[in-house]
Design a protein around this motif. Structure first.
Motif, PDB file in Angstrom:
ATOM      1  N   GLU A   1       0.829  -1.212   0.000  1.00 13.08           N
ATOM      2  CA  GLU A   1       0.000   0.000   0.000  1.00 13.08           C
ATOM      3  C   GLU A   1       0.861   1.259   0.000  1.00 13.08           C
ATOM      4  N   MET A   2       1.967   1.214   0.734  1.00  9.06           N
ATOM      5  CA  MET A   2       2.849   2.378   0.799  1.00  9.06           C
ATOM      6  C   MET A   2       3.418   2.697  -0.582  1.00  9.06           C
ATOM      7  N   PHE A   3       3.824   1.669  -1.323  1.00 11.47           N
ATOM      8  CA  PHE A   3       4.399   1.887  -2.642  1.00 11.47           C
ATOM      9  C   PHE A   3       3.363   2.335  -3.667  1.00 11.47           C
ATOM     10  N   MET A   4       2.089   2.032  -3.399  1.00 11.21           N
ATOM     11  CA  MET A   4       1.031   2.436  -4.319  1.00 11.21           C
ATOM     12  C   MET A   4       0.316   3.707  -3.861  1.00 11.21           C
ATOM     13  N   ALA A   5       0.782   4.300  -2.780  1.00 10.76           N
ATOM     14  CA  ALA A   5       0.126   5.477  -2.209  1.00 10.76           C
ATOM     15  C   ALA A   5       0.136   6.644  -3.194  1.00 10.76           C
ATOM     16  N   MET A   6      -0.951   7.396  -3.161  1.00  9.95           N
ATOM     17  CA  MET A   6      -1.099   8.520  -4.084  1.00  9.95           C
ATOM     18  C   MET A   6      -0.439   9.794  -3.557  1.00  9.95           C
ATOM     19  N   THR A   7      -0.371   9.929  -2.243  1.00 10.59           N
ATOM     20  CA  THR A   7       0.195  11.154  -1.675  1.00 10.59           C
ATOM     21  C   THR A   7       1.285  10.805  -0.672  1.00 10.59           C
ATOM     22  N   ARG A   8       2.101  11.790  -0.389  1.00 10.98           N
ATOM     23  CA  ARG A   8       3.165  11.621   0.598  1.00 10.98           C
ATOM     24  C   ARG A   8       2.574  11.364   1.986  1.00 10.98           C
ATOM     25  N   ALA A   9       1.443  11.985   2.284  1.00 10.64           N
ATOM     26  CA  ALA A   9       0.792  11.788   3.581  1.00 10.64           C
ATOM     27  C   ALA A   9       0.394  10.325   3.763  1.00 10.64           C
ATOM     28  N   HIS A  10      -0.121   9.707   2.702  1.00  9.40           N
ATOM     29  CA  HIS A  10      -0.473   8.286   2.773  1.00  9.40           C
ATOM     30  C   HIS A  10       0.776   7.424   2.963  1.00  9.40           C
ATOM     31  N   MET A  11       1.838   7.762   2.245  1.00  7.10           N
ATOM     32  CA  MET A  11       3.097   7.024   2.387  1.00  7.10           C
ATOM     33  C   MET A  11       3.599   7.096   3.822  1.00  7.10           C
ATOM     34  N   ASN A  12       3.553   8.289   4.391  1.00  3.85           N
ATOM     35  CA  ASN A  12       4.019   8.465   5.764  1.00  3.85           C
ATOM     36  C   ASN A  12       3.160   7.692   6.749  1.00  3.85           C
ATOM     37  N   PHE A  13       1.857   7.639   6.503  1.00 13.14           N
ATOM     38  CA  PHE A  13       0.964   6.870   7.370  1.00 13.14           C
ATOM     39  C   PHE A  13       1.363   5.394   7.382  1.00 13.14           C
ATOM     40  N   TYR A  14       1.536   4.813   6.202  1.00 10.13           N
ATOM     41  CA  TYR A  14       1.893   3.394   6.119  1.00 10.13           C
ATOM     42  C   TYR A  14       3.266   3.142   6.738  1.00 10.13           C
ATOM     43  N   LYS A  15       4.201   4.045   6.498  1.00 11.08           N
ATOM     44  CA  LYS A  15       5.539   3.911   7.059  1.00 11.08           C
ATOM     45  C   LYS A  15       5.491   3.927   8.588  1.00 11.08           C
ATOM     46  N   LYS A  16       4.710   4.823   9.166  1.00 14.80           N
ATOM     47  CA  LYS A  16       4.594   4.898  10.623  1.00 14.80           C
ATOM     48  C   LYS A  16       3.945   3.637  11.195  1.00 14.80           C
TER      49      LYS A  16
END
Length: 58
Positions: free
Chosen positions: A22-37
């Motif tokens: 999901e992180m790699f397919m995220a549309m925004t940086r905010a989504h990427m950061n959410f999955y990373k956290k």
């Protein structure tokens, strides 16, 4: 990171794999950061569990 994955349970490994996808397919940086956290929180909990088990296994 590979060494940390050895601390995870099977279900945690599955969850982390899904979160990474999901992180790699995220549309925004905010989504990427959410999955990373979320992934970091799972690893943190696994490390704490491991430390607890090591301390109490004696």
């Amino acid at each position: 990171m590979q060494n940390e994955k050895s601390l995870l349970t099977e279900s945690e490994l599955e969850i982390v794999a899904k979160l990474e996808t999901e992180m790699f397919m995220a549309m925004t940086r905010a989504h990427m950061n959410f999955y990373k956290k979320e992934i970091q929180a799972i690893f943190s909990q696994a490390k704490r569990r491991h430390q607890f088990l090591v301390q109490h296994s004696n």
